[in-house]
Design a protein around this motif. Sequence first.
Motif, short mmCIF file in Angstrom:
data_model
loop_
_atom_site.label_atom_id
_atom_site.label_comp_id
_atom_site.label_asym_id
_atom_site.label_seq_id
_atom_site.Cartn_x
_atom_site.Cartn_y
_atom_site.Cartn_z
N THR A 1 -5.17 0.30 -7.77
CA THR A 1 -5.07 1.62 -7.16
C THR A 1 -4.65 2.68 -8.18
O THR A 1 -5.12 3.82 -8.12
CB THR A 1 -4.07 1.61 -5.99
OG1 THR A 1 -2.82 1.06 -6.43
CG2 THR A 1 -4.60 0.79 -4.84
N LEU B 1 -4.15 11.82 -2.22
CA LEU B 1 -4.37 10.41 -1.89
C LEU B 1 -3.66 9.49 -2.88
O LEU B 1 -3.13 8.44 -2.50
CB LEU B 1 -5.87 10.10 -1.89
CG LEU B 1 -6.70 10.71 -0.76
CD1 LEU B 1 -8.17 10.33 -0.92
CD2 LEU B 1 -6.19 10.25 0.59
N ILE C 1 -1.25 6.62 -1.64
CA ILE C 1 -1.75 5.25 -1.72
C ILE C 1 -1.09 4.47 -2.85
O ILE C 1 -0.73 3.30 -2.68
CB ILE C 1 -3.29 5.26 -1.85
CG1 ILE C 1 -3.90 5.77 -0.54
CG2 ILE C 1 -3.82 3.88 -2.18
CD1 ILE C 1 -5.40 5.93 -0.58
N THR D 1 1.17 1.01 -2.25
CA THR D 1 0.87 -0.30 -2.81
C THR D 1 1.99 -0.80 -3.71
O THR D 1 2.33 -1.99 -3.67
CB THR D 1 -0.45 -0.28 -3.60
OG1 THR D 1 -0.42 0.81 -4.54
CG2 THR D 1 -1.64 -0.08 -2.68
N PRO E 1 -3.85 3.52 4.25
CA PRO E 1 -5.19 3.64 3.66
C PRO E 1 -6.30 3.34 4.64
O PRO E 1 -7.38 3.96 4.56
CB PRO E 1 -5.16 2.62 2.50
CG PRO E 1 -4.05 1.68 2.82
CD PRO E 1 -3.04 2.49 3.56
N ALA F 1 -9.35 4.29 -0.73
CA ALA F 1 -8.47 3.86 0.35
C ALA F 1 -8.75 2.41 0.75
O ALA F 1 -7.82 1.65 1.05
CB ALA F 1 -8.65 4.77 1.56
N ALA G 1 -7.14 -0.01 -1.66
CA ALA G 1 -5.68 -0.05 -1.44
C ALA G 1 -5.34 -0.86 -0.20
O ALA G 1 -4.38 -1.64 -0.20
CB ALA G 1 -5.15 1.37 -1.29
N THR H 1 -3.09 -4.30 -0.28
CA THR H 1 -1.84 -4.40 0.47
C THR H 1 -1.85 -5.61 1.39
O THR H 1 -0.86 -6.36 1.48
CB THR H 1 -1.61 -3.12 1.29
OG1 THR H 1 -1.60 -1.99 0.42
CG2 THR H 1 -0.28 -3.17 2.03
#
Length: 426
Positions: free
Chosen positions: A19, A56, A60, A64, A270, A315, A318, A322
């Motif tokens: 990311t 973003l 994001i 993460t 995300p 997104a 990410a 995650t």
Amino acid sequence: MIRQALRRNPWSFLGPFSTQLLAAALVAAGLGIGESVGEGDLADVAVLFVMIAIYLSIIIVGVTMNATIAQQARDIALVRAIGATPGRVRRAVALQAAIVAVPATLLGVPLGAFGGRLWIDGVVGHGLAPADLTFHSHPGALPIALAVTVGTSLAGALIAAIRPSRMRPAAALAESGAPRRRIGLTRTAAGLVLVAGGVVLSVAIADLDAETTGDLGLFVMLALCVGAGLLGPALLKLTALVARAFGDTGRMAGDTIDVRAKALSGALVPLTLAIAFTAVKVIILKTTEHATGTPAPAAETWLEYTGTAVYVAFAAVAAVNTLVTVVLARRRDLAVIQLAGATRGRALAVVICEALLVTGTALVVGAAVAATTTLPMLHTALGTWTPHVPATWLLTGVLATAALVLAGTALPAALAMRRPPIEVVS
């Protein structure tokens, strides 16, 4: 501690690394595009691209890195038990974030320059810019990208480390074995304020001119997405209640989601952003075509969808990262379930059920964000409150979201369960 954390959790650091790399690429590409196009309509597009890219990235990348450090709660408790001070723990966590962010940024900036060059070529190829337009890298791309990635990584990591570094080691060890189920009041209050603010702004802009409504619609969507992310644990706990009505598998999946709602909520931000960005763009373009009876020019469609595709891909990566981090942290739990008598297929069925529940939550939240964002825009621009989206687009969106979540949960769980459970537990 730093070397041991990186060696022990290499896959969990892959998420923040990817990311951060993409964040640096987005920032470098946006700055380069702005540097190349000069003034005019494309310059406005470039400015918007950079603003959204930085926004973003802040959300994001921080999410993460926060999820990765949160998985080290037990390790942090152990080093506290042998005498490490809270300050030393926080310094170690900060260094971990920097060690991952700096090389990711150094790779991401040239990748962004390459992507920006391709975008400029596409603009020229579609007749949206003069044929002699070329891409020029922004001189401040690297320091700006470093400020974004390192800054957000440090923030996410340090926030995750605050509680385990301050707690007594024994209490921290106990909590790492059984995550807290209580939802923070500050987080919930902030989420409610953002959601309420987004709704109020959506109502307020419904009576403005079309251009102003379109400009402010982005802020409605961003406020709602962040607010929904902050409310993620509460939303997932509601989902867990629903899951318990679907037999033994649903009850087990609901119990897992209830306990790990905070960790799983990191993927909701995300996911909601990806669904909302896509839905808003598709709804506006398809409803405009339906209302006017005229398809949008190919060049305009390309311009609209390319930017959206980049944000959605960012997104999506990410979200998957995650989810993978959360699942890998559960390898021991999955092994215990198997040792207690569950077959590998039954354990995997529970994970798949969890994935479908997370998918459903993300789709409902994303759809609500998209509707709240687009309805005033459609009213002011087209005089209608009724969006038009072809069924094929809806089905594609649902299947794509489900595939994304399953890729981040069921696939790593299946791979993790290939080892004999006794080896994982021992």
